[in-house]
Design a protein around this motif. Sequence first.
Motif, short mmCIF file in Angstrom:
data_model
loop_
_atom_site.label_atom_id
_atom_site.label_comp_id
_atom_site.label_asym_id
_atom_site.label_seq_id
_atom_site.Cartn_x
_atom_site.Cartn_y
_atom_site.Cartn_z
N ILE A 1484 0.85 -1.18 0.00
CA ILE A 1484 0.00 0.00 0.00
C ILE A 1484 0.88 1.23 0.00
CG2 ILE A 1484 -1.87 -1.19 1.22
CD1 ILE A 1484 -1.01 0.35 3.75
N GLU A 1485 0.30 2.34 -0.41
CA GLU A 1485 1.05 3.61 -0.48
C GLU A 1485 0.66 4.47 0.71
OE1 GLU A 1485 1.30 7.53 -3.35
OE2 GLU A 1485 0.61 5.61 -4.18
N VAL A 1486 1.68 4.99 1.39
CA VAL A 1486 1.44 5.78 2.61
C VAL A 1486 2.36 6.99 2.62
CG1 VAL A 1486 0.70 3.81 4.00
CG2 VAL A 1486 3.11 4.48 3.97
N SER A 1487 2.01 7.95 3.51
CA SER A 1487 2.84 9.15 3.67
C SER A 1487 3.93 8.89 4.70
CB SER A 1487 1.97 10.32 4.11
OG SER A 1487 2.77 11.43 4.49
N CYS A 1488 5.01 9.67 4.60
CA CYS A 1488 6.11 9.49 5.56
C CYS A 1488 5.69 9.85 6.98
CB CYS A 1488 7.32 10.31 5.14
SG CYS A 1488 7.04 12.10 5.18
N VAL A 1489 4.62 10.67 7.18
CA VAL A 1489 4.20 11.05 8.54
C VAL A 1489 3.51 9.90 9.24
CG1 VAL A 1489 4.02 13.50 7.98
CG2 VAL A 1489 2.04 11.99 7.66
N ASP A 1490 3.18 8.81 8.50
CA ASP A 1490 2.57 7.64 9.12
C ASP A 1490 3.60 6.56 9.46
OD1 ASP A 1490 -0.07 8.62 8.98
OD2 ASP A 1490 -0.14 8.09 6.85
N LEU A 1491 4.86 6.77 9.09
CA LEU A 1491 5.92 5.77 9.30
C LEU A 1491 6.84 6.22 10.43
CD1 LEU A 1491 6.79 4.96 5.57
CD2 LEU A 1491 5.24 3.71 7.11
N PHE A 1492 7.26 5.22 11.19
CA PHE A 1492 8.10 5.50 12.38
C PHE A 1492 9.27 4.52 12.42
CE2 PHE A 1492 3.78 6.70 13.27
CZ PHE A 1492 3.86 7.91 13.93
N GLN A 1493 10.46 5.07 12.45
CA GLN A 1493 11.63 4.22 12.67
C GLN A 1493 11.77 3.87 14.14
OE1 GLN A 1493 15.07 6.21 11.12
NE2 GLN A 1493 14.99 5.13 9.17
N PHE A 1494 12.41 2.71 14.39
CA PHE A 1494 12.75 2.34 15.76
C PHE A 1494 14.08 2.99 16.14
CE2 PHE A 1494 9.88 -1.06 14.48
CZ PHE A 1494 9.02 -1.12 15.57
N LYS A 1495 14.13 3.59 17.34
CA LYS A 1495 15.34 4.30 17.76
C LYS A 1495 16.52 3.34 17.86
CE LYS A 1495 12.87 7.69 20.59
NZ LYS A 1495 12.68 8.20 21.98
#
Length: 1802
Positions: A1484-1495
């Motif tokens: 699916i296509e999503v915006s970068c504001v919905d994605l979170f990297q793990f610290k």
Amino acid sequence: MYVDVYKSFLPDIFSLKEGTMFRLPLRMGANANTSKISQQGVTDRDMKELCSALSEDPEGLILFLKNICKITVHEISEDSRGLKTIFEVEKNLPQTSREEKDAFIKHLQNALQSDKLATHKTFYETVISTSDKRQTTWIVAEQFGSFKNSCELKLSYKLPQASLAARVNTKESSVMDFKGEVFCSLPLPGKTGLPVHVNGNFEVDSARRGLWKEDGKSKKSNWNEILKQNVIAPLYADLLHYIRRMITVKKVSLASTESYFRSEYLCFWPTVSKDVCPDWHEMIHGVYRSLKEKGLDVIPVMKSSTRKIADKKIKEYSFDWCNVSETDPTESPYLTFSGNFKLNNILEDLGMNLVPYSTNMQRIWTSFRSAGVEVKEVSPSTVRTFLQAKPLNDPTQTDEDLPLPISATLVKDEKRCSELLSFCLKDFSSQKVTQNLLNGLPLLLTRDKVLRLFNSQTPKWISRYEDVFFDCQAQFADYQTNIWHTDLLQRLKLVRNMTLRHSEKYLKTLIQHLLENCEVDPHSGLHVPNEKILKWLKSLWRFIMNEIKPPTSRDDESSLTLSDVRKHFSDCCILPVVCPRLKNKHFLQTMKHMSSVVFASQKHKDISGILFKLGFMRFDHVFFSEMDRWIYSCLQDELLDVDDESSVLDQVYKINRSEFSHLSNDNMKEFQMFLQSGLSKSKVNQEYVRKLKSLPIFETTQGERVRIDEPKKVFILKIKYSVIFPDLFNLPTNSSIFLKHNSENYMLSETLNIQVLDDLQYFMKFILPAVHQLTETQILHSLKLLLSLDYSLKERKIIISSLKTVKLIRSSQGRLEPASYYFDESVELYKQMLPHERFVPERFWTELCDGDDYTTEKAKELVRELGMKHVVSNDEIINFAHQLESEAKVNRRLKDMKQKSSLLFREVLNNECNIKTKKQNLLERIADIKFIFPVIIRKELSNYHQPFAAEGTTVKIRGSLIDKNPEHQDLIWTSMPIIDLPVIDLPFMSQGLQKMIKNAGAHEEPPPNCVASNIRNICQSPCETDQLIKTRAKVFRSSYAYLQAKRFEGNQLAGLPVVLVEKDTKLMRPDDVCLSLSYDLDFRPYLYKITPKDAMYAPFFQKIGVKNEATAEQYCNVLAAVYADSCDKQKLHSNQLRTVKRAVEQLFKLIKTHGNQKLLEYVETLYLPAVDGKLYPSATLCYNDTVFETKRLEEALENKFLLLEKLSECYLGNDKYKHHQLLQLLPQKFQPKMLSEFTEERVVESKMQLCELGTGCEFSGWFDKHLSSGAFKYGLICLIREQLQGKITQEDASNICEQIFGSIQIICCKTLETTLWLNKQPLAKTDEETDVFVERGQQGCTFYLKHNDDMAHKVINEVITTLTKEINALLGNRIASVHLPVLGQLLMCNDLQDIRKTLAKSQIRDSAETESSSFSPAAPGTEVPGEWHDCLDMNVLNNFEEGEYVGYSIDDKYIYTVIVEELPGHNGQYSWRYKIDIGEDEPIEVSCVDLFQFKRQKKVKTERRKCMEPEPQKKMLKPEENSCMELEPLTGAVPHSSEPSTSSLPASVEEAKREIDKCLAEIWRLPEEERHKAIKRLYLRWHPDKNPDCQSLASEAFKYLQNRIDELSKGKAAGLTFSSRNTNFRGFYQQWNQEARYHRNSRERFSRGYRGFHSYNFWTHNENVPRPDREEARRWCRQARCDLNAAHKDTGGGSTEWCLFKVHQAVEKSLIAACYKRNGQHPNSSSISTTAAQVSRYSPQLRDLPEIVKNLQTLGVDPKRTQYPNCHPYPHIPNGQFRSENEMLALNKASELLNKIEAYVN
């Protein structure tokens, strides 16, 4: 290692090893506004105020801290980054104080660990210095527990602890200005008002603003009160006493006494005042009560002295110390009052303990009274009490008590006495007066200047006529001293007014004294008055005249008359008279003889003349002519009336009878006729007759005139034998009167019934009773008279009884003795035993009997009757025996003495055999008297040792041996005498006599105890000749045999040298001999074996203590004896060395066989050999039981410790393990000190360099990776459960593993050296390089690895072996040795499959359950657990890589997703879009504001990396304390903006604000939905709950962010180029705050669940989740390109092998770069073909990589064949084995491979 957090502590500036640094989360700006803790922002001014507040009371910060000794506050310059110290305080303790405090802390630690109530206290000094050059000295008192028996403390749940601190010296401020505070380790707000600081484990309120308080009582408030009363108050009292002992007392002037102690001592006393907090008032009372209970000398008292300066005396004062517990008023302290220095000086001289007055001291006195403690001050009542109890004698003059001359007392003079008396009576005007108040007061000064006690029972006189009583001044109070107090003293009955009635005894003494100076007339015996006494008599008679009343006033019963005066002064010579017989000479007559003074009579002038001849006096009319007429007439009535016969007889009866010699016979007859004429007139005839008989007017047989009154009896003698024995009839001792037989006396006999006696009556009545007073001649005449007279039996008995005690016979020595003194010379024993003088001399018989035999025999019979001894008695025999005993000590005539002894012994035996005397037990009575001469001992025995009784000495029967067997002398000659029985007259009685001798204590056989005593006597005697040696051997063996056959106590010979050894030339103690002894020759001369010759006496030897075999105690004694012989020698000689080694061998063998109990009971010190060849106490030696190289340790020790000699030198073999076991068998007190107990190996930090590669080090990273892998943990859980047979659950085993991994730290070092430490000090010359070193801490261990580029199996195995051992140690050695290799194999495994294979091969059950997240990534679409929500990075500006696992926010939850690809066509950094895999069929296509990297943890740059390993004693930081999780950006990704992206927080608030403004500017342009998501992420990014390690920065930034959002929402933001959108986000704040709080709580729950063993790190717990690392991949690609370029340079140079080798290096690094790009990990395989096959699956463009690698290998690309000759047939080498044309082919293929991988990476 959490280097990012570590750097936040500024390790480049501060040495973190030497102290403790705190980071304070100070909130600034917006962060403070949103904080739930405090919304107060911190500014620079606040920081300055904080430092200022700290510097106001720096001592309070550090004073009671236990471990912190120095506090320093620095400011870092913004320009130079240098340090500026703005505040510093340091606490230092002197050495002695440090020792005191360390000992106290040790006691405290023991008390805290013990269940018993313990108490201890200490005092020490500490000096606190500050950065502003201020220095203060403090005395600190610390105590735990209570010395009071308090039930509350016993029931308490904790140990009471308290301390006090007194500031005793400061250079800045006065001690008087000090205001104490209360501490609970750190100061609590407010002042106590006490002069000291108080610290204790108080219960404080929740805000820590003060002590716990409640309206009612509670456990906490009760605890504080118990602490104050039972601990602090007594400790405060002890502190005052300690300070007092530190004061140096010097002499000061009177004016300085008040202020002397004010600043040094009194200022530390607590007093109840308005300045002191009321909560502490009761504690202050407790201090004063404790001072009394403890009896502490804390009260200063003045002691004055005088110093002379320039002829001027200056009075100075020093001070002593006393306490208030004294009840004795002479020892109690008294507080003075100001102003009366004169009285104080007097009281101080009297010894009163005067406390100098001051305001402080007055407050202290008041505090004592407030606390219920009785104290005294100078007042009339206290001074009276003191004086009544205090001895006032001046000790420099006398030790006697009062009364004393006032100059010999401490009062000194009358003036001081008057001063004291006035002060003591000062308060009597205002109170009811009782005499008891002054009774015993030593202030009574009498006329003789003597100081006495006031006593109402014996009051003194006081009178204005005191001059009359000049000789009895001691009885009169000094009128001048007491003049103002006379009435009061009389009322109290302490003095009395002198009257005539009371003056009698004093005047009599005075009169007698005056008469002593008057001449005494030798004829009359009266005193002749002189002018002085006449003058005094006139004064006296005037005094008398003043006291008596005329006859007209006699009706007054209380008045006196002259008759009363005469009665009271009857013996006083105060009446002037005239003596006519002595030519009218003047005399003084007594008042009682006033009636004998003649008042001239005209009727009987002749009788008056006779009276004057007899010495009667005439009244002196002239003396009394000046008196009043009524006094004259009174005197006449009392004089002698001559006309009255009865009055005259009465007076004549009283005169001396010698006065009658002045009368002629005619005068006597006329006077007798005058007196007889009055016989009929006498009313009492018998009285008149008695007085008449007393006059010497009756004539005796000798012609004398005598008196015939009683008690002498009067007889008239009628005798006829006075001519034959005239001396018997004129006995001077006769007390009777014998009157002449004439007509006058005859008539007198009829009138007075006087008896008439003849000669016989005279003898029986007067001679016999006086026989003891007769002379020798008179006695002889009396005996002759007795022999010539006939008298009856009754009369004979009377005569014999009277003469028995008379000394009537003179001995040869010239002394008169009674008849009982003499013995009958006809008795033989008397003749032998008695001297000649004890027999009646022959001349006595001759003088008495005149040679007539009949008379002589009659006389001897008479003498026997009178007591002469003629029969020998038992008592005389006993006395003779004592006589012989005494004479034997001094008499040297042995022959005569032995003859007497034999005669007496024979007499005793005969007497004992006599039937008449047999029952008297004479033999037993005489058995203890030494009168018998013993048998002479043989010469050879006497030469060896002197006999019990030397020749010429006597012995007693009891305890002697009857001489029957000559051999008995060998057994007892020194311990008992031997006697011989004499031949008696009754031989048939010999058997019975022997029995009686035995009953008397004699022995027929030698007693065993005497034989033993004989051995004791002779065993120490020297034997220097062969003959003496033979004699001794014969005697000892005879004694052995005799005692062995008899019963005797063996302990009699214990410890004595009685055993023959060395061919009979030496005697040894039983402890030094044994029946059996191995290597007996090696133990000479310290231990011997019984000789075969004496083996037959083994039972005897066993009884006296000889052991069958040598004991451990004996071997220890041997070592001790060798030590005593050699301790002053340089070394042992060879024989001693052999003895020592053999003794050590046998000792350890015995201990091993029989244990060490005997050794512990009987041996005080064990001596063992050292390496220097000498013996030392074993406890002082050291034994090298360490694992370190022997040469490395022992050479470095040198002379620091004395090592035990190797036991292999003592015949104990070479097994060191057995040696160690033998030493462990010794009792603890005898064991040598083990070097391992105080020897350790440490890293040499000064020479240690950390690995330059840091966290990128492949060598240490390999071990880190394997240790932290889930596969290894899986295998370890299985191994633990297998070891415990499943008795532990998987969860418990997992927790153990978590604890272990959190306790292991690996540090890679470039260089690594260790050194040995001895007693916590480095040991020189022991530095040594090592590859691996393990440093154990309290909760884990640190591995130091020396970096090695070679990952060969040998190197890996060495580290694995050490790591295995330490992991097992951390497990409590749960893993058995058989399974330790399995633990090492598990560490070598790369994945779970290898782990399971290894477990199966080792037959260990696969008993653990796998966690999917640990070994395989979570499936896309799976929800991210709540515990990892806080690990999701809220920063929008992140880079995402293909294949990366990230979080995706959907429907208010987070799920796992994988980045598929980045989509093009973005417009700005917030508009990037991606395709992601969420587990559905299509991405699916999503915006970068919905994605979170793990610290991720941020990497530490190697150039700033420093040594972070803790010191051995330093606490290891927990992972969460040691790190701050921040996002590490994915390297290699191109940022979406023109500036590099970073997710780490800015360094300052200003940078944070700029970043927020920049982000908001971008976010506000987004569509509303996207903008809402971005604002939420930005809000959560800066929320303080999401930034626990950066609270201050986050709080300020968070406040700023909220303000900016509000401004943008309202359209008030300035400088914005886009139109404002009125969106209100404040309504979402509460929801977002709840989410942030949820994230924080989840993180904290995770940390609690793992007990702090692991950091909060998503990647650590999800190690198989891909983590693409583009930056690292690019780094490897760059090096691969360099290697390939280097290979180009090697073409055509004849070194094809080098070109191919470099191609291999380039290919290998390229493939590794692809692995990092894919999953961020180094490939496990070292083969390029295997790695190429793995990489080909990453992307379609990489599918042909395996084929390219295969072609390269065909061309010769190989890492070993291109380098090592052994990879080619002999004798070829790599050079020349490869075709040169392959160079370019290989380079082209490698370039193709590298290009593909670079395209993939970039």
